[in-house]
Design a protein around this motif. Structure first.
Motif, mmCIF file in Angstrom:
data_model
loop_
_atom_site.group_PDB
_atom_site.id
_atom_site.type_symbol
_atom_site.label_atom_id
_atom_site.label_comp_id
_atom_site.label_asym_id
_atom_site.label_seq_id
_atom_site.Cartn_x
_atom_site.Cartn_y
_atom_site.Cartn_z
ATOM 1 N N SER A 79 -20.526 7.475 21.824
ATOM 2 C CA SER A 79 -20.872 7.239 23.225
ATOM 3 C C SER A 79 -19.678 7.424 24.153
ATOM 4 N N ILE A 80 -18.466 7.239 23.645
ATOM 5 C CA ILE A 80 -17.288 7.304 24.514
ATOM 6 C C ILE A 80 -17.056 8.713 25.064
ATOM 7 N N HIS A 124 -11.169 18.441 30.759
ATOM 8 C CA HIS A 124 -10.620 17.140 31.162
ATOM 9 C C HIS A 124 -11.013 16.054 30.167
ATOM 10 N N THR A 125 -12.263 16.061 29.747
ATOM 11 C CA THR A 125 -12.736 15.062 28.787
ATOM 12 C C THR A 125 -12.022 15.211 27.449
ATOM 13 N N THR A 126 -11.835 16.446 27.020
ATOM 14 C CA THR A 126 -11.136 16.702 25.758
ATOM 15 C C THR A 126 -9.702 16.189 25.807
ATOM 16 N N GLN A 127 -9.053 16.383 26.939
ATOM 17 C CA GLN A 127 -7.680 15.891 27.088
ATOM 18 C C GLN A 127 -7.626 14.365 27.020
ATOM 19 N N LEU A 128 -8.590 13.711 27.655
ATOM 20 C CA LEU A 128 -8.641 12.246 27.594
ATOM 21 C C LEU A 128 -8.855 11.762 26.165
ATOM 22 N N LEU A 129 -9.749 12.431 25.453
ATOM 23 C CA LEU A 129 -10.037 12.031 24.072
ATOM 24 C C LEU A 129 -8.840 12.276 23.162
ATOM 25 N N GLY A 130 -8.073 13.319 23.468
ATOM 26 C CA GLY A 130 -6.886 13.605 22.670
ATOM 27 C C GLY A 130 -5.871 12.482 22.715
ATOM 28 N N GLY A 131 -5.865 11.739 23.807
ATOM 29 C CA GLY A 131 -4.975 10.583 23.895
ATOM 30 C C GLY A 131 -5.614 9.297 23.421
ATOM 31 N N LEU A 132 -6.949 9.232 23.492
ATOM 32 C CA LEU A 132 -7.649 7.981 23.191
ATOM 33 C C LEU A 132 -7.950 7.802 21.707
ATOM 34 N N LEU A 133 -8.568 8.794 21.087
ATOM 35 C CA LEU A 133 -9.048 8.617 19.712
ATOM 36 C C LEU A 133 -7.936 8.392 18.691
ATOM 37 N N GLY A 146 0.816 -1.207 0.000
ATOM 38 C CA GLY A 146 0.000 0.000 0.000
ATOM 39 C C GLY A 146 0.846 1.251 0.000
ATOM 40 N N GLU A 147 0.194 2.355 0.235
ATOM 41 C CA GLU A 147 0.859 3.640 0.342
ATOM 42 C C GLU A 147 0.444 4.278 1.658
ATOM 43 N N LEU A 148 1.309 5.160 2.144
ATOM 44 C CA LEU A 148 1.025 5.786 3.429
ATOM 45 C C LEU A 148 -0.249 6.619 3.386
ATOM 46 N N MET A 149 -0.603 7.117 2.206
ATOM 47 C CA MET A 149 -1.818 7.922 2.105
ATOM 48 C C MET A 149 -3.061 7.108 2.469
ATOM 49 N N PHE A 150 -2.967 5.781 2.322
ATOM 50 C CA PHE A 150 -4.111 4.945 2.673
ATOM 51 C C PHE A 150 -4.377 4.972 4.182
ATOM 52 N N MET A 151 -3.350 5.291 4.968
ATOM 53 C CA MET A 151 -3.535 5.334 6.415
ATOM 54 C C MET A 151 -4.558 6.392 6.802
ATOM 55 N N ALA A 152 -4.524 7.536 6.119
ATOM 56 C CA ALA A 152 -5.484 8.599 6.429
ATOM 57 C C ALA A 152 -6.910 8.134 6.166
ATOM 58 N N GLU A 153 -7.094 7.395 5.072
ATOM 59 C CA GLU A 153 -8.422 6.864 4.771
ATOM 60 C C GLU A 153 -8.856 5.869 5.842
ATOM 61 N N ASP A 154 -7.896 5.054 6.291
ATOM 62 C CA ASP A 154 -8.215 4.084 7.336
ATOM 63 C C ASP A 154 -8.542 4.780 8.656
ATOM 64 N N PHE A 155 -7.839 5.884 8.941
ATOM 65 C CA PHE A 155 -8.142 6.647 10.157
ATOM 66 C C PHE A 155 -9.604 7.087 10.151
ATOM 67 N N TRP A 156 -10.010 7.641 9.021
ATOM 68 C CA TRP A 156 -11.385 8.131 8.925
ATOM 69 C C TRP A 156 -12.384 6.977 9.050
ATOM 70 N N ALA A 157 -12.085 5.871 8.383
ATOM 71 C CA ALA A 157 -12.989 4.718 8.450
ATOM 72 C C ALA A 157 -13.110 4.196 9.882
ATOM 73 N N ALA A 158 -12.000 4.253 10.621
ATOM 74 C CA ALA A 158 -12.009 3.746 11.998
ATOM 75 C C ALA A 158 -12.838 4.631 12.923
ATOM 76 N N LEU A 159 -12.806 5.937 12.680
ATOM 77 C CA LEU A 159 -13.487 6.872 13.579
ATOM 78 C C LEU A 159 -14.905 7.211 13.133
ATOM 79 N N ASP A 160 -15.242 6.874 11.899
ATOM 80 C CA ASP A 160 -16.560 7.208 11.362
ATOM 81 C C ASP A 160 -17.582 6.140 11.761
ATOM 82 N N ARG A 161 -17.781 5.997 13.068
ATOM 83 C CA ARG A 161 -18.716 5.000 13.589
ATOM 84 C C ARG A 161 -19.593 5.650 14.652
#
Length: 420
Positions: A59-60, A268-277, A39-54
């Motif tokens: 709920s988290i 505080h929640t934003t900081q947690l999400l910055g490390g989690l997502l 693959g190519e590294l550009m595919f990682m960005a697409e995978d990032f979006w696919a992973a988070l687009d749920r």
């Protein structure tokens, strides 16, 4: 030297250099994309979006914000006060109240860290004041704080459901009995080990007053879990309802939450999400590549050929997950290990929901084991005790949790009794 060996050495080097997990996963994910999937590294960005687009991921942050608000407002304190009054006449009453308070708060926050801080802030000074030993107080709060991982709604259960495409509602249902078992065994131990401490006694008037003042706190888990289990709303909708309820109660009924505290909760929640997502996105990318290359399937075939007995696999699985829990926090471990282990477990006839509960309890124990031990770190900072003092305090509690782990592992009906 093979690419796999080089990648392994690179990961070990980054761990030795104490690099952030996000950096390690980025390097590993990029390398796997380049060398194994053409693959190519550009595919990682697409995978990032696919992973988070749920949708379920919504709920988290909502559950985290809800828990953060309740820990700063009056819901947690009034809930604890009710349980203190109801258990005062029992042997080790305040110790039992500590375990039950963590269980109740876990049922409305979904987070072990939030549970530990919310309940511990109120009860740690009270335990010390009433003569409970420091090791017990530290161990009880640190270990019972992890109940937020097992008792639904649980953020790790949501993560597991997302990465394995397992029903999140089924995961919540499967957590009921193990959560009750853990609560019961920890509460029973608390009553026994503190049996010599004088009992406070039961005062009907004070208990009635506590219930009256805390009725809105008590109703929250009833509404939340009742709605989920009845199918009236989904896990994502339940998070939104929990947040709306918490805000309404704190701002308009109890009126003890200030706008400054609300803003602190958001930060505080934003900081947690910055490390989690980012970890969720990167780990999902890595898992997509591994699945495409059929790595989990190959591992399942190899294990099936070399380990014939299911019980041997289950023992090995628990040992592996306990070791993983030593070095990885629970979300990262689930994101990386669950997609790999699922096809292997299914090959041995293990239900995906049952596997999820086994993984979560193992990794729950990992919250209490050094060197990572998130709850140990949080407790040592919150209660101003050394890390190793807290670590020693949790030993009896971890042993009790291991008993429950074995029961859940080899008696799958404990997890699946409510799962259709």
């Amino acid at each position: 030297m093979s690419t796999a060996v080089l990648l392994t050495l690179a990961v070990i080097l980054m761990l030795v250099l104490r690099q952030n997990l996000i950096v390690i996963l980025m390097v590993l994910g990029g390398a796997v994309q380049l060398f194994y999937s053409d693959g190519e590294l550009m595919f990682m960005a697409e995978d990032f979006w696919a992973a988070l687009d749920r949708e379920a991921l919504l709920s988290i942050p909502v559950f985290l914000l809800c828990g953060s608000i309740m820990s700063r407002g009056a819901i947690a304190e009034r809930l604890v006060n009710v349980l203190k009054q109801l258990t005062g006449s029992l042997s080790g009453g305040l110790g039992v109240a500590t375990i039950l308070s963590c269980a109740f708060f876990a049922a409305i926050s979904g987070s072990s860290m939030v549970t530990l801080l919310a309940v511990g802030t109120v009860l740690y000074p009270a335990l010390k004041e009433q003569g409970y030993s420091t090791p017990y107080a530290l161990g009880a709060l640190s270990s019972a704080g992890t109940l937020g991982v097992v008792i639904p709604p649980s953020i790790p259960m949501i993560i597991y459901g997302l990465v394995t495409e397992t029903s999140i509602t089924d995961m919540f249902l499967a957590g009921i009995v193990p959560g009750l078992q853990l609560t019961l065994i920890l509460a029973s131990y608390s009553a026994w080990v503190n049996r010599t401490i004088p009992r406070i006694g039961f005062d009907l008037a004070e208990a009635g007053s506590a219930i009256s003042n805390g009725i809105w706190s008590l109703l929250m888990p009833v509404i939340l879990l009742g709605g989920i289990y009845s199918g009236y709303f989904t896990a994502t909708e339940s998070a939104a309802i929990a947040l709306a309820y918490a805000l309404a109660v704190e701002l308009f009924i109890y009126k003890e939450l200030t706008l400054s505290q609300l803003w602190d909760a958001v930060i505080h929640t934003t900081q947690l999400l910055g490390g989690l997502l980012p970890i969720v996105a990167i780990a999902a990318t890595l898992n997509m590549v591994l699945t495409t290359e059929q790595v989990p399937g190959q591992l399942a075939d190899w294990l099936s050929a070399h380990v014939e007995e299911k019980w041997l696999f289950l023992i090995g699985l628990n040992i592996l997950l306990l070791l993983v829990g030593f070095f990885m926090e629970i979300i990262s471990a689930l994101l990386i290990m669950a997609p790999i282990l699922l096809p292997v477990a299914v090959a041995y006839g293990i239900d995906p929901v049952h596997l999820g509960i086994i993984m979560i309890i193992n990794l729950e124990i990992g919250l209490l084991t050094p060197p990572v031990g998130i709850n140990l770190v949080v407790a040592s900072q919150a209660f101003k005790e050394s890390f190793w003092t807290v670590t020693r305090s949790i030993v009896p509690f971890v042993l009790l949790m291991l008993i429950v782990l074995l029961l859940v592992t080899f008696l799958p009906e404990l997890s699946l009794i409510f799962v259709s």
